[in-house]
Design a protein around this motif. Structure first.
Motif, PDB file in Angstrom:
ATOM      1  N   SER A   1       0.699  -1.266  -0.327  1.00 20.64           N
ATOM      2  CA  SER A   1      -0.280   0.124   0.178  1.00 20.64           C
ATOM      3  C   SER A   1       0.306   1.180   0.314  1.00 20.64           C
ATOM      4  O   SER A   1       2.585   1.287  -0.009  1.00 20.64           O
ATOM      5  CB  SER A   1      -0.930  -0.035   1.005  1.00 20.64           C
ATOM      6  N   ARG A   2      -0.148   2.812  -0.299  1.00 20.22           N
ATOM      7  CA  ARG A   2       1.216   3.310  -0.759  1.00 20.22           C
ATOM      8  C   ARG A   2       1.107   4.562   0.385  1.00 20.22           C
ATOM      9  O   ARG A   2       0.256   3.740   1.600  1.00 20.22           O
ATOM     10  CB  ARG A   2       0.368   3.912  -1.340  1.00 20.22           C
TER      11      ARG A   2
ATOM     12  N   SER B   1       0.016   7.568   0.652  1.00 21.34           N
ATOM     13  CA  SER B   1      -1.027   8.044   1.196  1.00 21.34           C
ATOM     14  C   SER B   1      -2.297   6.465   1.643  1.00 21.34           C
ATOM     15  O   SER B   1      -3.213   8.398   2.653  1.00 21.34           O
ATOM     16  CB  SER B   1      -1.861   8.602  -0.382  1.00 21.34           C
TER      17      SER B   1
ATOM     18  N   LYS C   1       9.780  13.010  -0.100  1.00 22.88           N
ATOM     19  CA  LYS C   1       8.986  12.208  -0.221  1.00 22.88           C
ATOM     20  C   LYS C   1       8.803  10.708   1.063  1.00 22.88           C
ATOM     21  O   LYS C   1      10.442  10.439   0.815  1.00 22.88           O
ATOM     22  CB  LYS C   1       8.957  10.690  -1.436  1.00 22.88           C
TER      23      LYS C   1
ATOM     24  N   GLU D   1       6.951   7.599   0.730  1.00 18.71           N
ATOM     25  CA  GLU D   1       6.960   6.471   0.340  1.00 18.71           C
ATOM     26  C   GLU D   1       7.959   5.195   0.802  1.00 18.71           C
ATOM     27  O   GLU D   1       9.297   4.780   0.121  1.00 18.71           O
ATOM     28  CB  GLU D   1       6.506   6.391  -1.249  1.00 18.71           C
TER      29      GLU D   1
ATOM     30  N   SER E   1      10.302  -2.557  -2.661  1.00 15.47           N
ATOM     31  CA  SER E   1       8.963  -1.855  -2.869  1.00 15.47           C
ATOM     32  C   SER E   1       8.103  -2.251  -4.342  1.00 15.47           C
ATOM     33  O   SER E   1       7.176  -2.792  -5.147  1.00 15.47           O
ATOM     34  CB  SER E   1       8.712  -0.859  -3.133  1.00 15.47           C
TER      35      SER E   1
ATOM     36  N   LYS F   1       4.981  -5.324  -5.147  1.00 11.80           N
ATOM     37  CA  LYS F   1       2.912  -5.103  -6.142  1.00 11.80           C
ATOM     38  C   LYS F   1       3.339  -5.845  -7.150  1.00 11.80           C
ATOM     39  O   LYS F   1       2.769  -6.474  -7.318  1.00 11.80           O
ATOM     40  CB  LYS F   1       3.742  -3.541  -7.076  1.00 11.80           C
TER      41      LYS F   1
ATOM     42  N   TYR G   1       2.497   4.176 -10.561  1.00 14.17           N
ATOM     43  CA  TYR G   1       2.801   5.229  -9.642  1.00 14.17           C
ATOM     44  C   TYR G   1       3.215   6.667 -10.179  1.00 14.17           C
ATOM     45  O   TYR G   1       2.946   7.566  -9.642  1.00 14.17           O
ATOM     46  CB  TYR G   1       3.716   4.195  -8.834  1.00 14.17           C
TER      47      TYR G   1
ATOM     48  N   ILE H   1       7.979   2.845  -4.636  1.00 18.62           N
ATOM     49  CA  ILE H   1       5.838   2.718  -4.746  1.00 18.62           C
ATOM     50  C   ILE H   1       5.516   2.385  -4.205  1.00 18.62           C
ATOM     51  O   ILE H   1       4.431   2.253  -4.473  1.00 18.62           O
ATOM     52  CB  ILE H   1       6.503   2.582  -6.291  1.00 18.62           C
ATOM     53  N   ALA H   2       5.349   1.612  -3.353  1.00 22.17           N
ATOM     54  CA  ALA H   2       5.008   1.130  -2.466  1.00 22.17           C
ATOM     55  C   ALA H   2       6.039   1.116  -1.437  1.00 22.17           C
ATOM     56  O   ALA H   2       6.822   1.107  -0.347  1.00 22.17           O
ATOM     57  CB  ALA H   2       3.961  -0.234  -2.420  1.00 22.17           C
TER      58      ALA H   2
END
Length: 337
Positions: A119-120, A122, A156, A158, A213, A217, A250, A284-285
């Motif tokens: 998951s991200r 956000s 970031k 992430e 990451s 995914k 992403y 990216i995650a």
């Protein structure tokens, strides 16, 4: 006359002692009374709450009746008088004594939040904002402001927290929870980085995190992680582009509607690994330890490609011709479904 007086005194003393004994037994019996709990209940003890006030809370909730022997209880059970502030869960069967013992031992209820791999950040923010009994300090902050608050020297966030299940007590802040996840990630990442093969084409722990990451995914199957990692490591060693769809998604951000089109694969973004060489600029995650371990201890293989089989797993190939056959087989499965 004196004899009668002595007899009277003896009788009065006996009655008094009997009364005291009765009162003590009633007080003891009171604390052994099961609380009238129909379900698990939470009760919050505020700072400065006294023993009597703690009893009063149980009475006010209808879980315990009142008693005329309240004054005796602190004398009979001094170990129950040092009530500690906190939020406690009361679960039947539970006596009044058991409940007060929880309050004095400080055995606060542990709430649980599972921050999921893949998951991200956000999505984590939304989950934290909805978590019960968590004190929210990050709701109005931007990602850069959160990074500054956490002491992270990146814009970031992430991938910078370890995905796992966390337990917390009422009043814990979302900042403290993220700090714990951050420390856990640093610990796990350093451990596996120290055990890595020095020949891996990864320049830093952050590169390893970025690769982890992507692995996270690409597959949720534990047995596939190290093989997926080997494909990307092999491509990096050969200077081939990674060409992995999750990075494209992403990079698309809010423009992603659930589908990737050919034009998306040809649209340049910092994350489009069909267009850029090497790894994307950031993870990216969020990742778990298993993906980190796979990134830094990949399977030894000659695979350069993989595609979904249509059965939940993937088909791995060493040549483009093999890969194209696997893709055609996958499309056939999709058509027949």
């Amino acid at each position: 006359m004196i004899k009668k007086l002595l007899v009277g005194i003896v009788i009065i003393t006996a009655l008094a002692l009997a009364g005291v004994y009765y009162a003590i037994e009633q007080a003891k019996s009171y604390l052994q009374t099961p609380l009238a709990l129909n379900q698990a209940e939470l009760v919050t003890i505020t700072p400065g709450t006294s023993f009597n006030r703690a009893i009063g809370l149980l009475v006010a909730q209808g879980w315990l009746s009142e008693t005329p022997y309240l004054r005796l209880l602190p004398k009979l059970y001094p170990e129950l008088t040092n009530v500690k502030a906190g939020t406690y869960q009361l679960v039947a069967p539970l006596t009044a004594y058991d409940a007060l013992a929880q309050f004095t031992q400080g055995k606060e209820h542990q709430f649980t939040i599972t921050l999921v791999e893949g998951s991200r950040f956000s999505e984590w923010r939304q989950q934290l904002a909805q978590a019960p009994h968590l004190t929210h300090q990050l709701t109005e902050l931007s990602e850069a402001e959160i990074a500054a608050k956490l002491g992270v020297d990146r814009e970031k966030l992430e991938g910078l927290f370890l995905a796992e299940t966390y337990h917390y007590t009422a009043g814990t802040t979302d900042v403290a929870l993220l700090q714990r996840a951050q420390r856990n990630l640093e610990r796990v990442l350093k451990k596996h980085w120290a055990q890595r093969d020095a020949a891996l084409p990864l320049r830093s722990e952050y590169d390893a995190l970025t690769l982890a990451s992507i692995i996270e995914k690409e597959t949720a199957i534990a047995s596939e992680r190290s093989r997926v990692a080997s494909v990307f490591i092999n491509r990096l060693n050969l200077g081939m582009r990674l060409q992995t769809d999750p990075t494209v998604i992403y990079g698309m951000g809010e423009a992603y509607d659930g589908n990737i089109r050919k034009k998306d694969l040809r649209t340049a973004t910092p994350y489009n690994t069909y267009m850029i060489n090497g790894l994307p600029p950031t993870p990216i995650a969020m990742v778990g330890e298993a993906a980190i371990a796979a990134a830094l201890s990949p399977e030894q293989s000659d695979y350069l490609y993989f595609v979904a089989s249509g059965r939940g797993d993937h088909v791995f190939s060493k040549t483009l011709a093999e890969h194209n056959r696997a893709v055609r087989a996958y499309l056939k499965v999709l058509r027949n479904q």
